[in-house]
Design an enzyme around this catalytic site. Structure first.
Site, PDB file in Angstrom:
ATOM      1  N   ALA A   1      -1.982 -10.807 -13.597  1.00 49.21           N
ATOM      2  CA  ALA A   1      -1.991  -9.514 -14.609  1.00 49.21           C
ATOM      3  C   ALA A   1      -0.467  -9.403 -15.228  1.00 49.21           C
ATOM      4  O   ALA A   1      -0.604  -7.781 -14.019  1.00 49.21           O
ATOM      5  CB  ALA A   1      -3.073  -8.572 -14.755  1.00 49.21           C
TER       6      ALA A   1
ATOM      7  N   GLY B   1       3.655   0.920  -1.669  1.00 49.55           N
ATOM      8  CA  GLY B   1       4.402   1.503  -3.008  1.00 49.55           C
ATOM      9  C   GLY B   1       4.393   2.344  -3.909  1.00 49.55           C
ATOM     10  O   GLY B   1       2.833   2.775  -3.453  1.00 49.55           O
TER      11      GLY B   1
ATOM     12  N   HIS C   1      12.244   0.730 -18.453  1.00 51.41           N
ATOM     13  CA  HIS C   1      11.477   1.472 -17.402  1.00 51.41           C
ATOM     14  C   HIS C   1      12.652   1.917 -16.589  1.00 51.41           C
ATOM     15  O   HIS C   1      13.595   1.870 -17.046  1.00 51.41           O
ATOM     16  CB  HIS C   1      11.204  -0.321 -16.215  1.00 51.41           C
ATOM     17  N   HIS C   2      12.290   2.287 -14.757  1.00 54.66           N
ATOM     18  CA  HIS C   2      12.503   2.904 -13.754  1.00 54.66           C
ATOM     19  C   HIS C   2      13.762   2.500 -13.594  1.00 54.66           C
ATOM     20  O   HIS C   2      13.166   0.783 -13.846  1.00 54.66           O
ATOM     21  CB  HIS C   2      11.303   3.428 -13.091  1.00 54.66           C
TER      22      HIS C   2
ATOM     23  N   THR D   1       5.742  -8.342 -18.486  1.00 55.96           N
ATOM     24  CA  THR D   1       4.445  -8.013 -19.901  1.00 55.96           C
ATOM     25  C   THR D   1       4.881  -7.525 -21.231  1.00 55.96           C
ATOM     26  O   THR D   1       4.856  -8.690 -22.121  1.00 55.96           O
ATOM     27  CB  THR D   1       4.596  -6.072 -19.629  1.00 55.96           C
TER      28      THR D   1
ATOM     29  N   THR E   1       4.730  -8.873 -10.541  1.00 55.19           N
ATOM     30  CA  THR E   1       5.633  -9.378 -11.804  1.00 55.19           C
ATOM     31  C   THR E   1       6.525 -11.296 -10.941  1.00 55.19           C
ATOM     32  O   THR E   1       5.862 -11.148 -10.136  1.00 55.19           O
ATOM     33  CB  THR E   1       6.564  -8.931 -12.746  1.00 55.19           C
TER      34      THR E   1
ATOM     35  N   GLY F   1      -0.828  -7.373  -9.700  1.00 62.01           N
ATOM     36  CA  GLY F   1       0.111  -7.256 -10.512  1.00 62.01           C
ATOM     37  C   GLY F   1       1.521  -6.725 -10.405  1.00 62.01           C
ATOM     38  O   GLY F   1       2.351  -6.962 -11.304  1.00 62.01           O
TER      39      GLY F   1
ATOM     40  N   LYS G   1      13.081  -1.015 -10.933  1.00 55.03           N
ATOM     41  CA  LYS G   1      12.556  -2.501 -11.130  1.00 55.03           C
ATOM     42  C   LYS G   1      13.535  -3.954 -10.613  1.00 55.03           C
ATOM     43  O   LYS G   1      14.620  -3.732 -11.087  1.00 55.03           O
ATOM     44  CB  LYS G   1      12.034  -2.693 -12.891  1.00 55.03           C
TER      45      LYS G   1
ATOM     46  N   PHE H   1      -1.477  -3.729 -15.905  1.00 55.36           N
ATOM     47  CA  PHE H   1      -3.278  -3.532 -16.219  1.00 55.36           C
ATOM     48  C   PHE H   1      -3.407  -2.251 -16.853  1.00 55.36           C
ATOM     49  O   PHE H   1      -4.962  -2.091 -16.917  1.00 55.36           O
ATOM     50  CB  PHE H   1      -3.707  -3.227 -14.585  1.00 55.36           C
TER      51      PHE H   1
ATOM     52  N   ALA I   1       0.643  -1.462  -0.079  1.00 58.10           N
ATOM     53  CA  ALA I   1      -0.389  -0.211   0.073  1.00 58.10           C
ATOM     54  C   ALA I   1       0.732   1.341   0.212  1.00 58.10           C
ATOM     55  O   ALA I   1       0.358   1.968  -0.528  1.00 58.10           O
ATOM     56  CB  ALA I   1      -1.143   0.084   0.988  1.00 58.10           C
TER      57      ALA I   1
END
Ligand SMILES: NC(=O)C1=CN([C@@H]2O[C@H](COP(=O)(O)OP(=O)(O)OC[C@H]3O[C@@H](n4cnc5c(N)ncnc54)[C@H](OP(=O)(O)O)[C@@H]3O)[C@@H](O)[C@H]2O)C=CC1
Ligand SMILES: O=C(O)C1=N[C@H](C(=O)O)C[C@H](O)C1
Length: 249
Positions: A105, A13, A135-136, A146, A80, A78, A139, A108, A11
């Site tokens: 998923a 993050g 990406h940032h 994805t 990964t 969400g 990660k 999203f 929550a």
């Protein structure tokens, strides 16, 4: 109107913060638990959460899901890092808890789901196909969930169409220069400060190329898809992979 009680894991993050805001703003949802590192999962049960949203870390998502499924709490995930082995483990837990639904998923954002769909549709027409995901630098996983799923689905479409490997005469090169091979599709991962989440699918054939690009410019891009998942998951017992299952594509 039925109001669904929602708990969020991760929550505090980057994405979890945006999801908490979106749940608070939804008339048909009540945010009953905000859990982050070090907080007890038991508060999900104590608060009566019916659906949990997980945006934590690949290292902790499996124990989180084991707890939710064992307690009959639906989950919209969400986070990964889901391998086939992990999905099989999850299916086993869900068999022991019929009626509980889990949605995994890798992305999203509605535009990202369409990007994946268009890439799979195009795959059989182009002998060359590669993916660049950007990406940032915070990660944890590479390639992104994805990109991994896009490549796997494109690889299947290419195989179904009888396409061989993408043309590539490389015979010498540094390790990693040609990216990772995911089911015959090369995936290149870029990590740069300032980026959020971006992906390009490059396709090529004689005399022409097609580039399909999606950009998440802000983490609020994931919120509408997550809310859709929260609204649907109670009616989808078992394991669902990909938000596209809940969309009229
Ligand atoms: N499917 C999708 O559409 C998207 C998926 N993601 C994925 O979601 C995940 C989270 O991304 P992001 O928000 O950027 O990451 P962040 O690191 O910003 O947020 C993760 C949060 O989870 C916390 N956390 C760690 N362990 C636990 C635990 N056991 N229980 C509860 N909370 C915990 C972290 O705390 P601490 O920092 O103290 O460790 C942190 O606050 C990643 O796997 C990312 O790839 C991201 C964007 C979109
Ligand atoms: O870590 C991220 O940020 C993201 N993770 C997901 C992924 O690995 O595909 C989704 C999106 O790319 C953002």
């Amino acid at each position: 109107m039925t109001v669904t009680k929602v708990g969020v894991l991760g929550a505090r993050g980057k994405v979890g913060t945006a999801i908490c805001d979106a749940v608070r703003a939804a008339d048909d949802m009540e945010l009953v638990a905000e859990i982050d590192q070090g907080d007890a999962l038991q508060s999900l049960v104590d608060s009566g959460a019916e659906v949990v949203v997980d945006f934590t870390h690949p290292d902790v998502v499996m124990p989180n899901l084991e707890f939710c499924v064992a307690n009959g709490i639906h989950a919209v995930v969400g986070t990964t890092g889901f391998t086939e082995d992990r999905l099989d483990t999850l299916r086993g837990w869900l068999e022991a808890s019929p009626g509980t639904g889990v949605l995994i998923a890798p992305n999203f954002a509605i535009g990202a789901i369409l990007m994946m769909r268009f890439a799979v549709q195009a795959a059989k027409y182009f002998p060359s196909a590669e993916i660049i995901e950007l990406h940032h630098p915070n990660k944890a996983d590479a390639p992104s969930g994805t990109a991994h799923r896009t490549a796997a689905m494109m690889g299947q479409a290419r195989a179904d169409a009888g396409l061989g490997p993408s043309p590539d005469a490389t015979s010498t090169g540094l390790d990693g220069a040609r990216g990772a091979d995911v089911d015959g599709v090369r995936v290149h991962s870029v990590r740069v400060t300032g980026l959020v989440a971006h992906q390009e699918v490059l396709l090529g054939t004689q005399g022409e190329t097609l580039t399909i690009r999606h950009d998440s410019l802000d983490r609020t891009s994931f919120a509408p898809g997550v809310l859709l998942g929260v609204r649907q998951i109670a009616n989808a017992p078992g394991l669902t992979v990909g938000l596209d299952s809940f969309m009229d594509l």
